[in-house]
Design an enzyme around this catalytic site. Structure first.
Site, PDB file in Angstrom:
ATOM      1  N   HIS A   1      38.333   7.574 -11.249  1.00  0.00           N
ATOM      2  CA  HIS A   1      36.935   7.961 -11.865  1.00  0.00           C
ATOM      3  C   HIS A   1      37.259   9.100 -12.972  1.00  0.00           C
ATOM      4  O   HIS A   1      38.274   9.518 -13.178  1.00  0.00           O
ATOM      5  CB  HIS A   1      35.764   8.228 -11.117  1.00  0.00           C
ATOM      6  CG  HIS A   1      36.064   9.351 -10.169  1.00  0.00           C
ATOM      7  ND1 HIS A   1      35.974  10.531 -10.843  1.00  0.00           N
ATOM      8  CD2 HIS A   1      36.292   9.479  -8.919  1.00  0.00           C
ATOM      9  CE1 HIS A   1      35.956  11.525  -9.803  1.00  0.00           C
ATOM     10  NE2 HIS A   1      36.148  10.854  -8.750  1.00  0.00           N
TER      11      HIS A   1
ATOM     12  N   ASP B   1       0.691  -1.230   0.015  1.00  0.00           N
ATOM     13  CA  ASP B   1      -0.126   0.095  -0.091  1.00  0.00           C
ATOM     14  C   ASP B   1       0.777   1.251  -0.100  1.00  0.00           C
ATOM     15  O   ASP B   1       0.273   2.603   0.004  1.00  0.00           O
ATOM     16  CB  ASP B   1      -1.066   0.110   1.186  1.00  0.00           C
ATOM     17  CG  ASP B   1      -2.243  -0.330   0.813  1.00  0.00           C
ATOM     18  OD1 ASP B   1      -2.473  -0.785  -0.381  1.00  0.00           O
ATOM     19  OD2 ASP B   1      -3.142  -0.695   1.586  1.00  0.00           O
TER      20      ASP B   1
ATOM     21  N   ASP C   1      24.371  18.666  -9.361  1.00  0.00           N
ATOM     22  CA  ASP C   1      25.331  17.655  -8.777  1.00  0.00           C
ATOM     23  C   ASP C   1      26.448  18.341  -8.535  1.00  0.00           C
ATOM     24  O   ASP C   1      27.376  18.490  -9.225  1.00  0.00           O
ATOM     25  CB  ASP C   1      25.613  16.546 -10.042  1.00  0.00           C
ATOM     26  CG  ASP C   1      26.451  15.357  -9.553  1.00  0.00           C
ATOM     27  OD1 ASP C   1      26.625  15.114  -8.550  1.00  0.00           O
ATOM     28  OD2 ASP C   1      26.764  14.840 -10.562  1.00  0.00           O
TER      29      ASP C   1
ATOM     30  N   HIS D   1      30.981   5.109  -3.615  1.00  0.00           N
ATOM     31  CA  HIS D   1      29.481   5.306  -3.512  1.00  0.00           C
ATOM     32  C   HIS D   1      29.047   5.174  -2.480  1.00  0.00           C
ATOM     33  O   HIS D   1      28.021   4.546  -2.041  1.00  0.00           O
ATOM     34  CB  HIS D   1      28.921   4.068  -4.423  1.00  0.00           C
ATOM     35  CG  HIS D   1      29.248   4.425  -5.973  1.00  0.00           C
ATOM     36  ND1 HIS D   1      28.982   3.488  -7.110  1.00  0.00           N
ATOM     37  CD2 HIS D   1      29.332   5.618  -6.706  1.00  0.00           C
ATOM     38  CE1 HIS D   1      29.165   3.943  -8.084  1.00  0.00           C
ATOM     39  NE2 HIS D   1      29.503   5.298  -8.086  1.00  0.00           N
TER      40      HIS D   1
ATOM     41  N   ARG E   1      37.102  15.314  -3.280  1.00  0.00           N
ATOM     42  CA  ARG E   1      36.328  15.548  -4.442  1.00  0.00           C
ATOM     43  C   ARG E   1      35.798  17.022  -4.675  1.00  0.00           C
ATOM     44  O   ARG E   1      35.220  17.265  -3.515  1.00  0.00           O
ATOM     45  CB  ARG E   1      35.258  14.503  -4.852  1.00  0.00           C
ATOM     46  CG  ARG E   1      34.724  14.741  -6.342  1.00  0.00           C
ATOM     47  CD  ARG E   1      33.886  13.617  -7.118  1.00  0.00           C
ATOM     48  NE  ARG E   1      32.755  13.197  -5.923  1.00  0.00           N
ATOM     49  CZ  ARG E   1      32.626  12.054  -5.296  1.00  0.00           C
ATOM     50  NH1 ARG E   1      33.654  11.223  -5.459  1.00  0.00           N
ATOM     51  NH2 ARG E   1      31.779  11.601  -4.763  1.00  0.00           N
TER      52      ARG E   1
ATOM     53  N   TYR F   1      41.728  10.071  -3.610  1.00  0.00           N
ATOM     54  CA  TYR F   1      41.251   9.107  -2.660  1.00  0.00           C
ATOM     55  C   TYR F   1      42.420   8.336  -2.100  1.00  0.00           C
ATOM     56  O   TYR F   1      43.102   7.501  -3.118  1.00  0.00           O
ATOM     57  CB  TYR F   1      40.050   8.383  -3.077  1.00  0.00           C
ATOM     58  CG  TYR F   1      39.088   9.077  -3.889  1.00  0.00           C
ATOM     59  CD1 TYR F   1      38.067   9.716  -3.190  1.00  0.00           C
ATOM     60  CD2 TYR F   1      38.970   9.307  -5.241  1.00  0.00           C
ATOM     61  CE1 TYR F   1      37.296  10.705  -3.879  1.00  0.00           C
ATOM     62  CE2 TYR F   1      38.255  10.071  -6.156  1.00  0.00           C
ATOM     63  CZ  TYR F   1      37.276  10.782  -5.270  1.00  0.00           C
ATOM     64  OH  TYR F   1      36.343  11.401  -6.063  1.00  0.00           O
TER      65      TYR F   1
ATOM     66  N   HIS G   1      30.467  14.224 -16.681  1.00  0.00           N
ATOM     67  CA  HIS G   1      29.568  13.538 -17.351  1.00  0.00           C
ATOM     68  C   HIS G   1      28.231  14.457 -17.860  1.00  0.00           C
ATOM     69  O   HIS G   1      28.278  15.668 -17.192  1.00  0.00           O
ATOM     70  CB  HIS G   1      28.586  12.451 -16.583  1.00  0.00           C
ATOM     71  CG  HIS G   1      28.280  12.808 -14.950  1.00  0.00           C
ATOM     72  ND1 HIS G   1      27.126  13.470 -14.809  1.00  0.00           N
ATOM     73  CD2 HIS G   1      28.874  12.891 -13.845  1.00  0.00           C
ATOM     74  CE1 HIS G   1      26.906  13.923 -13.525  1.00  0.00           C
ATOM     75  NE2 HIS G   1      28.296  13.247 -13.028  1.00  0.00           N
TER      76      HIS G   1
ATOM     77  N   HIS H   1      23.209  11.654 -14.481  1.00  0.00           N
ATOM     78  CA  HIS H   1      24.037  11.312 -15.501  1.00  0.00           C
ATOM     79  C   HIS H   1      23.065  11.120 -16.986  1.00  0.00           C
ATOM     80  O   HIS H   1      22.525  10.499 -17.173  1.00  0.00           O
ATOM     81  CB  HIS H   1      24.452   9.600 -15.424  1.00  0.00           C
ATOM     82  CG  HIS H   1      25.438   9.565 -14.257  1.00  0.00           C
ATOM     83  ND1 HIS H   1      26.065   8.461 -13.705  1.00  0.00           N
ATOM     84  CD2 HIS H   1      25.869  10.561 -13.497  1.00  0.00           C
ATOM     85  CE1 HIS H   1      26.864   8.668 -12.547  1.00  0.00           C
ATOM     86  NE2 HIS H   1      26.845  10.051 -12.345  1.00  0.00           N
TER      87      HIS H   1
ATOM     88  N   ASP I   1      28.463  14.961  -1.461  1.00  0.00           N
ATOM     89  CA  ASP I   1      28.014  14.810  -2.944  1.00  0.00           C
ATOM     90  C   ASP I   1      26.650  14.855  -3.116  1.00  0.00           C
ATOM     91  O   ASP I   1      25.959  13.725  -2.657  1.00  0.00           O
ATOM     92  CB  ASP I   1      28.640  13.555  -3.932  1.00  0.00           C
ATOM     93  CG  ASP I   1      28.549  13.621  -5.091  1.00  0.00           C
ATOM     94  OD1 ASP I   1      27.618  14.479  -5.579  1.00  0.00           O
ATOM     95  OD2 ASP I   1      29.033  12.861  -5.924  1.00  0.00           O
TER      96      ASP I   1
ATOM     97  N   GLU J   1      34.463  17.071 -11.857  1.00  0.00           N
ATOM     98  CA  GLU J   1      34.468  16.556 -10.446  1.00  0.00           C
ATOM     99  C   GLU J   1      35.879  15.421 -10.419  1.00  0.00           C
ATOM    100  O   GLU J   1      35.723  14.431 -10.009  1.00  0.00           O
ATOM    101  CB  GLU J   1      33.195  15.931 -10.264  1.00  0.00           C
ATOM    102  CG  GLU J   1      32.935  14.768 -11.313  1.00  0.00           C
ATOM    103  CD  GLU J   1      31.629  13.882 -11.191  1.00  0.00           C
ATOM    104  OE1 GLU J   1      31.703  13.488  -9.945  1.00  0.00           O
ATOM    105  OE2 GLU J   1      30.826  14.038 -11.824  1.00  0.00           O
TER     106      GLU J   1
ATOM    107  N   GLU K   1      33.350  19.003  -7.030  1.00  0.00           N
ATOM    108  CA  GLU K   1      32.353  18.859  -8.162  1.00  0.00           C
ATOM    109  C   GLU K   1      31.526  20.029  -8.492  1.00  0.00           C
ATOM    110  O   GLU K   1      30.820  20.433  -7.452  1.00  0.00           O
ATOM    111  CB  GLU K   1      31.631  17.489  -7.920  1.00  0.00           C
ATOM    112  CG  GLU K   1      30.633  17.414  -9.303  1.00  0.00           C
ATOM    113  CD  GLU K   1      29.769  16.082  -8.788  1.00  0.00           C
ATOM    114  OE1 GLU K   1      29.573  15.641  -7.942  1.00  0.00           O
ATOM    115  OE2 GLU K   1      29.350  15.815  -9.900  1.00  0.00           O
TER     116      GLU K   1
END
Ligand code: GLY
Ligand code: MN
Ligand code: MN
Length: 459
Positions: A353, A37, A270, A242, A425, A408, A357, A364, A259, A404, A427
């Site tokens: 990375h 529900d 982003d 992530h 990072r 690390y 993008h 993305h 992020d 970005e 970005e």
């Protein structure tokens, strides 16, 4: 913005006519149950919304573009329903939606299966999303077999079925002034959320409490929702790419990586910022931070018309790799010169990375990152038909992308201990303009001095 939606439909139908004509069918997203529900918050399909501006579920845009003659844009949506509207709220119904969203006609979605075969009769081609949703694929098969069933009455079914996404991806890649305005607003709200998170951070707070501050600012400023799951990562968690927002407690001496970006009026922002939990960068933190910032500035400088999509990445990697050598993260006697580090990919130990993008309705966002096979640039580069061989796309005004870079540093033998567990990072969201680019997310504090001032409570 009704007119921009109908202009997009007109452009798409014009292209379909240039290709010989056909019918396009674009469905919005289904409602999805979370558990008994309870539904997930509803989010329309981006392609459908791009062509309609319509946000109700159970709806289809059907574009009828005959080989010759006037094209027609039709909306199928839910009928008015007094009973359901008591429970679920207002729905337009076809009549009001037709006028409000500028369609040529609108019908009850319950009549879709009856109407589509009539619209497909004697049309040369069908355009739809192919192979992405089993339910839609089955509907398409049923519609086509319904038209084919009329063959003995002299009706021809579409002989070809095209994937509509590449056509729409190319349109969505170029944002118009109205879209850039919305994206600037989204990025500005998110920039305010990052500043709020910095102001309200302190050792002893948890990652989820900082996440709550981001959500507060998003919703308070009228954003729909986060555009993606926010990352709030303190200390070593920042090295998990992530990571989400967990329950870790911010420690004195930690860097916090956030992020997070809101979705506003259907468009994503982003942004990543990294700052010290206690408001002051340590020497080692600042050293690595300045390297990432320099890399980001170099990549932003490469975001201009005519530059290749990967030019920014290459510029960032050069500065990051030089920084790795300068700080001893990488040792020259093991990895060689700067060019060796880039050539061998040794920098990937600390930067694994890509630098950006496309950004738009989807975080993305859609759009080819490489030039179309057979395009002028492709031939100039002597590339073959293979995807990987196609040159990177050249940036053009209206494209929006993220920039970005990061570093690390996981603990490892040979890596100076002072840098262990530092994850950084930075970005930003960048719109390509005629003369270069506009940083849409410029409101988020970024330099060491700006961040420390915000965290001290200076305005
Ligand atoms: N937040 C998703 C990304 O940076 O790509
Ligand atoms: Mn991103
Ligand atoms: Mn991001």
């Amino acid at each position: 913005m009704t007119s921009s939606y109908s202009q997009r439909r007109a452009r798409l139908m014009h292209r379909m006519q240039q290709a010989g004509g056909g019918v396009a069918i674009i469905a919005t997203a289904p409602e999805v149950m979370r558990n008994s529900d309870a539904e997930y918050p509803y989010r329309h399909d981006s392609y459908f919304y791009y062509l309609s501006g319509f946000m109700e579920p159970e709806a289809y845009v059907v574009l009828v573009a005959p080989p010759a003659g006037t094209p027609r844009a039709i909306l199928f949506c839910r009928e008015k329903n007094a009973e359901r509207e008591i429970w679920d709220g207002f729905r337009y119904g076809p009549q009001a939606a037709c006028a409000a969203f500028g369609f040529d006609a609108a019908f009850d979605v319950a009549s879709l299966d009856a109407e589509i075969p009539k619209l497909l009769a004697d049309m040369p081609a069908l355009y739809c999303a192919l192979g992405r949703d089993a339910g839609l694929d089955a509907q398409v098969r049923d519609w086509l077999s319904a038209v084919r069933g009329q063959a003995r009455s002299g009706v021809a079914a579409p002989a070809t079925v095209h994937d509509i996404h590449p056509l729409l991806d190319e349109m969505r890649l170029f944002k118009d002034a109205g879209e850039i305005d919305i994206m600037r607003r989204a990025a500005t709200i998110s920039g305010g959320a990052h500043a709020r998170a910095m102001r309200l951070s302190a050792p002893g707070k948890t990652e989820y409490q900082i996440e709550a501050e981001l959500l507060h600012e998003f919703r308070h400023a009228g954003a729909d929702a986060p555009a993606y799951t926010s990352i709030v990562a303190t200390g070593a968690n920042a090295c998990v790419l992530h990571y989400r927002a967990g329950a870790a407690v911010l420690q004195d001496g930690d860097l916090v990586l956030i992020d997070a970006g809101c979705e506003f009026a259907g468009y994503a922002s982003d942004i990543t910022r990294t700052y010290p939990a206690n408001g002051r960068f340590s020497a080692a933190q600042q050293q690595l931070y300045e390297i990432v910032l320099a890399a980001q500035e170099a990549a932003i400088a490469a975001a201009r018309p005519g530059a290749g999509f990967m030019d920014g990445h290459d510029a960032a990697v050069r500065i990051l790799a030089q920084g790795m050598l300068d700080t001893g993260l990488l040792q020259r006697d093991r990895v060689g010169s700067l060019d060796d580090v880039i050539e061998s990919g040794a920098f990937r130990q600390f930067y694994m990375h890509r630098t950006g993008h496309w950004l738009g309705m989807d975080v993305h966002d859609v759009g080819d990152y490489r030039q179309a096979a057979g395009s002028a640039g492709d031939q100039a580069a002597g590339a073959g038909a293979k995807d990987a061989a196609r040159p990177w796309r050249r940036l053009q005004p209206g494209m929006v992308l993220t920039v970005e870079p990061g570093l690390y540093v996981r603990p490892a033998e040979g890596v100076p201990e002072a840098y262990w567990n530092i994850g950084i990072r930075i970005e930003d969201d960048v719109a390509i303009t005629q003369g270069g680019c506009e940083v849409l997310s410029a409101s988020a504090p970024k330099t060491v001095a700006e961040i420390e001032a915000v965290m001290r409570g200076a305005s």
